[in-house]
Design a protein around this motif. Structure first.
Motif, PDB file in Angstrom:
ATOM      1  N   PHE A  75      63.582  16.458 -55.172  1.00  0.00           N
ATOM      2  CA  PHE A  75      62.924  15.318 -54.549  1.00  0.00           C
ATOM      3  C   PHE A  75      62.091  14.524 -55.542  1.00  0.00           C
ATOM      4  O   PHE A  75      61.556  13.453 -55.203  1.00  0.00           O
ATOM      5  CB  PHE A  75      62.019  15.810 -53.404  1.00  0.00           C
ATOM      6  N   LEU A  76      61.975  14.992 -56.792  1.00  0.00           N
ATOM      7  CA  LEU A  76      61.163  14.303 -57.787  1.00  0.00           C
ATOM      8  C   LEU A  76      61.917  13.193 -58.523  1.00  0.00           C
ATOM      9  O   LEU A  76      61.300  12.355 -59.188  1.00  0.00           O
ATOM     10  CB  LEU A  76      60.640  15.309 -58.819  1.00  0.00           C
ATOM     11  N   GLY A  77      63.237  13.165 -58.440  1.00  0.00           N
ATOM     12  CA  GLY A  77      64.010  12.195 -59.200  1.00  0.00           C
ATOM     13  C   GLY A  77      63.743  10.761 -58.780  1.00  0.00           C
ATOM     14  O   GLY A  77      63.566   9.872 -59.638  1.00  0.00           O
ATOM     15  N   ILE A  78      63.682  10.506 -57.478  1.00  0.00           N
ATOM     16  CA  ILE A  78      63.480   9.142 -56.981  1.00  0.00           C
ATOM     17  C   ILE A  78      62.118   8.596 -57.419  1.00  0.00           C
ATOM     18  O   ILE A  78      62.046   7.476 -57.947  1.00  0.00           O
ATOM     19  CB  ILE A  78      63.626   9.106 -55.461  1.00  0.00           C
ATOM     20  N   PRO A  79      61.002   9.327 -57.222  1.00  0.00           N
ATOM     21  CA  PRO A  79      59.713   8.789 -57.697  1.00  0.00           C
ATOM     22  C   PRO A  79      59.680   8.548 -59.198  1.00  0.00           C
ATOM     23  O   PRO A  79      59.076   7.567 -59.654  1.00  0.00           O
ATOM     24  CB  PRO A  79      58.710   9.870 -57.272  1.00  0.00           C
ATOM     25  N   VAL A  80      60.303   9.422 -59.992  1.00  0.00           N
ATOM     26  CA  VAL A  80      60.291   9.229 -61.444  1.00  0.00           C
ATOM     27  C   VAL A  80      61.071   7.971 -61.830  1.00  0.00           C
ATOM     28  O   VAL A  80      60.631   7.184 -62.669  1.00  0.00           O
ATOM     29  CB  VAL A  80      60.860  10.476 -62.147  1.00  0.00           C
ATOM     30  N   LEU A  81      62.225   7.763 -61.194  1.00  0.00           N
ATOM     31  CA  LEU A  81      62.994   6.547 -61.486  1.00  0.00           C
ATOM     32  C   LEU A  81      62.234   5.302 -61.042  1.00  0.00           C
ATOM     33  O   LEU A  81      62.242   4.271 -61.736  1.00  0.00           O
ATOM     34  CB  LEU A  81      64.350   6.617 -60.784  1.00  0.00           C
ATOM     35  N   ALA A  82      61.573   5.371 -59.887  1.00  0.00           N
ATOM     36  CA  ALA A  82      60.773   4.227 -59.434  1.00  0.00           C
ATOM     37  C   ALA A  82      59.640   3.937 -60.412  1.00  0.00           C
ATOM     38  O   ALA A  82      59.349   2.780 -60.716  1.00  0.00           O
ATOM     39  CB  ALA A  82      60.224   4.496 -58.035  1.00  0.00           C
ATOM     40  N   ALA A  83      58.997   5.007 -60.924  1.00  0.00           N
ATOM     41  CA  ALA A  83      57.935   4.816 -61.906  1.00  0.00           C
ATOM     42  C   ALA A  83      58.488   4.212 -63.194  1.00  0.00           C
ATOM     43  O   ALA A  83      57.824   3.385 -63.844  1.00  0.00           O
ATOM     44  CB  ALA A  83      57.245   6.150 -62.191  1.00  0.00           C
ATOM     45  N   ALA A  84      59.705   4.610 -63.580  1.00  0.00           N
ATOM     46  CA  ALA A  84      60.319   4.040 -64.781  1.00  0.00           C
ATOM     47  C   ALA A  84      60.541   2.537 -64.621  1.00  0.00           C
ATOM     48  O   ALA A  84      60.214   1.740 -65.514  1.00  0.00           O
ATOM     49  CB  ALA A  84      61.640   4.746 -65.077  1.00  0.00           C
ATOM     50  N   LEU A  85      61.071   2.136 -63.468  1.00  0.00           N
ATOM     51  CA  LEU A  85      61.318   0.714 -63.233  1.00  0.00           C
ATOM     52  C   LEU A  85      60.004  -0.058 -63.125  1.00  0.00           C
ATOM     53  O   LEU A  85      59.888  -1.174 -63.643  1.00  0.00           O
ATOM     54  CB  LEU A  85      62.148   0.532 -61.961  1.00  0.00           C
ATOM     55  N   ALA A  86      59.006   0.539 -62.462  1.00  0.00           N
ATOM     56  CA  ALA A  86      57.717  -0.135 -62.343  1.00  0.00           C
ATOM     57  C   ALA A  86      57.061  -0.298 -63.712  1.00  0.00           C
ATOM     58  O   ALA A  86      56.449  -1.336 -64.006  1.00  0.00           O
ATOM     59  CB  ALA A  86      56.803   0.646 -61.404  1.00  0.00           C
ATOM     60  N   GLY A  87      57.170   0.716 -64.570  1.00  0.00           N
ATOM     61  CA  GLY A  87      56.629   0.600 -65.916  1.00  0.00           C
ATOM     62  C   GLY A  87      57.314  -0.486 -66.715  1.00  0.00           C
ATOM     63  O   GLY A  87      56.662  -1.225 -67.467  1.00  0.00           O
ATOM     64  N   CYS A  88      58.635  -0.604 -66.557  1.00  0.00           N
ATOM     65  CA  CYS A  88      59.354  -1.662 -67.257  1.00  0.00           C
ATOM     66  C   CYS A  88      58.916  -3.046 -66.761  1.00  0.00           C
ATOM     67  O   CYS A  88      58.819  -3.996 -67.554  1.00  0.00           O
ATOM     68  CB  CYS A  88      60.864  -1.487 -67.077  1.00  0.00           C
ATOM     69  N   LEU A 113      57.261  -7.870 -55.659  1.00  0.00           N
ATOM     70  CA  LEU A 113      57.835  -6.850 -54.779  1.00  0.00           C
ATOM     71  C   LEU A 113      57.496  -7.168 -53.329  1.00  0.00           C
ATOM     72  O   LEU A 113      56.365  -7.537 -53.010  1.00  0.00           O
ATOM     73  CB  LEU A 113      57.291  -5.460 -55.144  1.00  0.00           C
ATOM     74  N   ARG A 114      58.477  -7.020 -52.465  1.00  0.00           N
ATOM     75  CA  ARG A 114      58.276  -7.294 -51.047  1.00  0.00           C
ATOM     76  C   ARG A 114      58.672  -6.054 -50.248  1.00  0.00           C
ATOM     77  O   ARG A 114      59.841  -5.849 -49.933  1.00  0.00           O
ATOM     78  CB  ARG A 114      59.096  -8.494 -50.600  1.00  0.00           C
ATOM     79  N   ALA A 115      57.677  -5.223 -49.997  1.00  0.00           N
ATOM     80  CA  ALA A 115      57.913  -4.008 -49.208  1.00  0.00           C
ATOM     81  C   ALA A 115      57.794  -4.346 -47.730  1.00  0.00           C
ATOM     82  O   ALA A 115      56.831  -5.018 -47.315  1.00  0.00           O
ATOM     83  CB  ALA A 115      56.915  -2.918 -49.580  1.00  0.00           C
ATOM     84  N   PRO A 116      58.749  -3.940 -46.892  1.00  0.00           N
ATOM     85  CA  PRO A 116      58.686  -4.278 -45.463  1.00  0.00           C
ATOM     86  C   PRO A 116      57.485  -3.645 -44.762  1.00  0.00           C
ATOM     87  O   PRO A 116      57.040  -4.136 -43.734  1.00  0.00           O
ATOM     88  CB  PRO A 116      60.010  -3.749 -44.914  1.00  0.00           C
ATOM     89  N   ARG A 117      56.976  -2.571 -45.289  1.00  0.00           N
ATOM     90  CA  ARG A 117      55.825  -1.898 -44.679  1.00  0.00           C
ATOM     91  C   ARG A 117      55.075  -1.144 -45.775  1.00  0.00           C
ATOM     92  O   ARG A 117      55.547  -1.017 -46.899  1.00  0.00           O
ATOM     93  CB  ARG A 117      56.278  -0.926 -43.584  1.00  0.00           C
ATOM     94  N   PHE A 128      63.484  -0.414 -56.161  1.00  0.00           N
ATOM     95  CA  PHE A 128      64.911  -0.244 -56.424  1.00  0.00           C
ATOM     96  C   PHE A 128      65.716  -1.477 -56.019  1.00  0.00           C
ATOM     97  O   PHE A 128      66.720  -1.807 -56.657  1.00  0.00           O
ATOM     98  CB  PHE A 128      65.440   0.992 -55.681  1.00  0.00           C
ATOM     99  N   LYS A 129      65.300  -2.177 -54.965  1.00  0.00           N
ATOM    100  CA  LYS A 129      66.053  -3.331 -54.491  1.00  0.00           C
ATOM    101  C   LYS A 129      65.777  -4.590 -55.306  1.00  0.00           C
ATOM    102  O   LYS A 129      66.558  -5.547 -55.245  1.00  0.00           O
ATOM    103  CB  LYS A 129      65.708  -3.604 -53.020  1.00  0.00           C
ATOM    104  N   SER A 130      64.695  -4.609 -56.064  1.00  0.00           N
ATOM    105  CA  SER A 130      64.322  -5.802 -56.813  1.00  0.00           C
ATOM    106  C   SER A 130      65.180  -5.942 -58.070  1.00  0.00           C
ATOM    107  O   SER A 130      65.257  -5.033 -58.902  1.00  0.00           O
ATOM    108  CB  SER A 130      62.842  -5.737 -57.203  1.00  0.00           C
TER     109      SER A 130
END
Length: 452
Positions: A75-88, A113-117, A128-130
């Motif tokens: 379950f850690l892969g998704i947050p790490v990838l999101a952090a990678a994209l956010a850092g970039c 970023l436009r998060a629905p909630r 991920f969608k951006s």
């Protein structure tokens, strides 16, 4: 707003916006002064900083993406990838700032970023969608090899150029401390060539001068690629920019339609409706006097008849302002000729169209020329005017010229500004060329769409 002022206009950040900027004279020609310009050294500084920054960004991006991809089984892969994209994305902000300060490149901020909630999962989904996130990651990967190449070329050219140019100042180091006559150009077991006599030293300095003069232009060419990368990968996407433009144009269309409805309501309320109310009252009084004073009743009926004619004329003018019947039936040539006949100065109308455009484009073209001719009647103090309509490939062009006093400006709040906004809503352009003293030439472009 897609409006241009005259033929010469500058950037908002430059002196003389809206009028020709005074040329800045340099004491040295462009080729000789480039090595000493601040712009050249800022671009060279940009290239120098690119290598360490790109190494840092590349290392972060590759490490985080690899770690996240390896942890996808947990379950850690998704947050790490999101952090990678956010850092970039964060590095992208810094790169835009660096390009703005050192290269003078103005890049608009990409869509946020436009998060629905609220919540971590919604935020990660938005990352991920951006498309901005993935373009920033691509920039982090692609920029490193280019930074290595540009750093190597720039430093080599600058170092060789200045060292050879200044060789006459430091060649004495070799015989004094190294034990040789000068800088060794070639050497083997039987033969050595040193740059030690005055002729060779002079030639070396001249070659160095050529390198120094060429270095700023080489660096400028290298930074051109950086400009393309920053603008294309770290700026807003064309789709997002187009969406923003369409949203703005939709707002203009809605506001324009609401303003037209208010105008029609005001014209009806203050014009034909008021006359019809008075007409009803006069006819009521005439009905009451019909038995006791037939002559007064007849006179009142005659006056009411005149009011009816006036009300009908106002309704015709109002209908013509909404959409004239002559435009629907006979096209732009006849409709514009009708408008020209009501102008206070003689107007020459020339419509060169093989076929009629789509009704919406035809209506906008009609009202554009109509409003421009009204401006001629009210403000120009002209003795003649001309209105021309023609087609060039996929564009419909309109032009209204008069010999008036000039000085027309599409400034905020003016009628020309509102007209430019209407044209911009359909991807049109308004160009105003109106120097003081005249003549005034207003050109409009509309996209061509034929009738189906």
């Amino acid at each position: 707003m897609a409006t241009e002022y005259g033929q010469d206009y500058g950037l908002p950040s430059e002196p003389g916006f809206g009028r020709p900027a005074r040329a800045r004279r340099s004491r040295l020609p462009a080729g000789l002064g480039a090595p000493f310009e601040g712009r050249s050294w800022r671009e060279f500084g940009y290239v120098l900083l690119s290598l360490p920054i790109s190494i840092l960004v590349f290392t972060y991006a590759v490490t985080m993406v690899s770690l996240g991809a390896g942890l996808l089984v947990t379950f850690l892969g998704i947050p790490v990838l999101a952090a990678a994209l956010a850092g970039c994305r964060g590095f992208g902000v810094l790169e835009r700032m660096r390009a703005r300060s050192l290269l003078g490149l103005q890049v608009a901020e990409p869509e946020p970023l436009r998060a629905p909630r609220r919540g971590a999962s919604a935020w990660m989904g938005a990352v991920f969608k951006s498309g901005t996130s993935w373009r920033a990651l691509l920039y982090a990967v692609l920029h490193l090899p280019w930074a290595v190449f540009s750093f190597t070329v720039a430093v080599t050219v600058w170092a060789w150029g200045w060292s050879m140019l200044t060789y006459p100042l430091w060649f004495w180091v070799f015989p004094a401390y190294v034990g040789q006559d000068g800088l060794q150009l070639y050497g083997d077991e039987t033969h050595q060539v040193y740059l030690d006599n005055p002729f060779e030293i002079t030639v070396t300095a001249l070659v160095g001068l050529l390198f120094v003069l060429a270095a700023p232009w080489i660096v400028r060419g290298l930074t051109t690629v950086d400009r393309v990368l920053v603008h294309g990968l770290l700026g807003p996407s064309r789709l997002a920019t187009r969406v923003v433009e369409l949203e703005s144009d939709r707002g203009v269309v809605v506001d324009t339609a609401a303003a037209d409805l208010r105008r029609i309501e005001r014209d009806l309320h203050d014009g034909a409706q008021a006359r019809l109310v008075n007409l009803a009252m006069d006819l009521g009084l005439a009905k009451e006097k019909l038995q006791e004073d037939p002559q007064a009743a007849a006179r009142m009926v005659g006056e009411a008849h005149g009011e009816v004619k006036t009300a009908l004329q106002e309704l015709r003018d109002l209908a013509r302002g909404i959409h004239p019947a002559v435009l629907t039936d006979r096209g732009l040539d006849a409709a514009l000729s009708s408008v020209a006949s009501r102008c206070t100065v003689p107007v020459r109308v020339e419509v060169d169209l093989v076929e009629r455009p789509a009704p919406a484009i035809e209506g906008i073209a009609y009202f554009t020329v109509s409003e421009l001719l009204q401006n001629v009647s009210k403000h120009a103090r002209a003795t003649w005017a001309a209105a021309e309509v023609w087609r060039v490939e996929n564009r419909l062009l309109l032009q209204v010229v008069d010999d008036g006093v000039g000085g027309a400006e599409a400034s905020a709040g003016s009628g020309l500004a509102g007209l430019a906004e209407r044209l911009d809503a359909v991807d049109g352009i308004l160009v105003v060329d109106s120097p003081a003293g005249g003549p005034t030439r207003v050109t409009a472009e509309l996209p061509w769409r034929g009738r189906r």
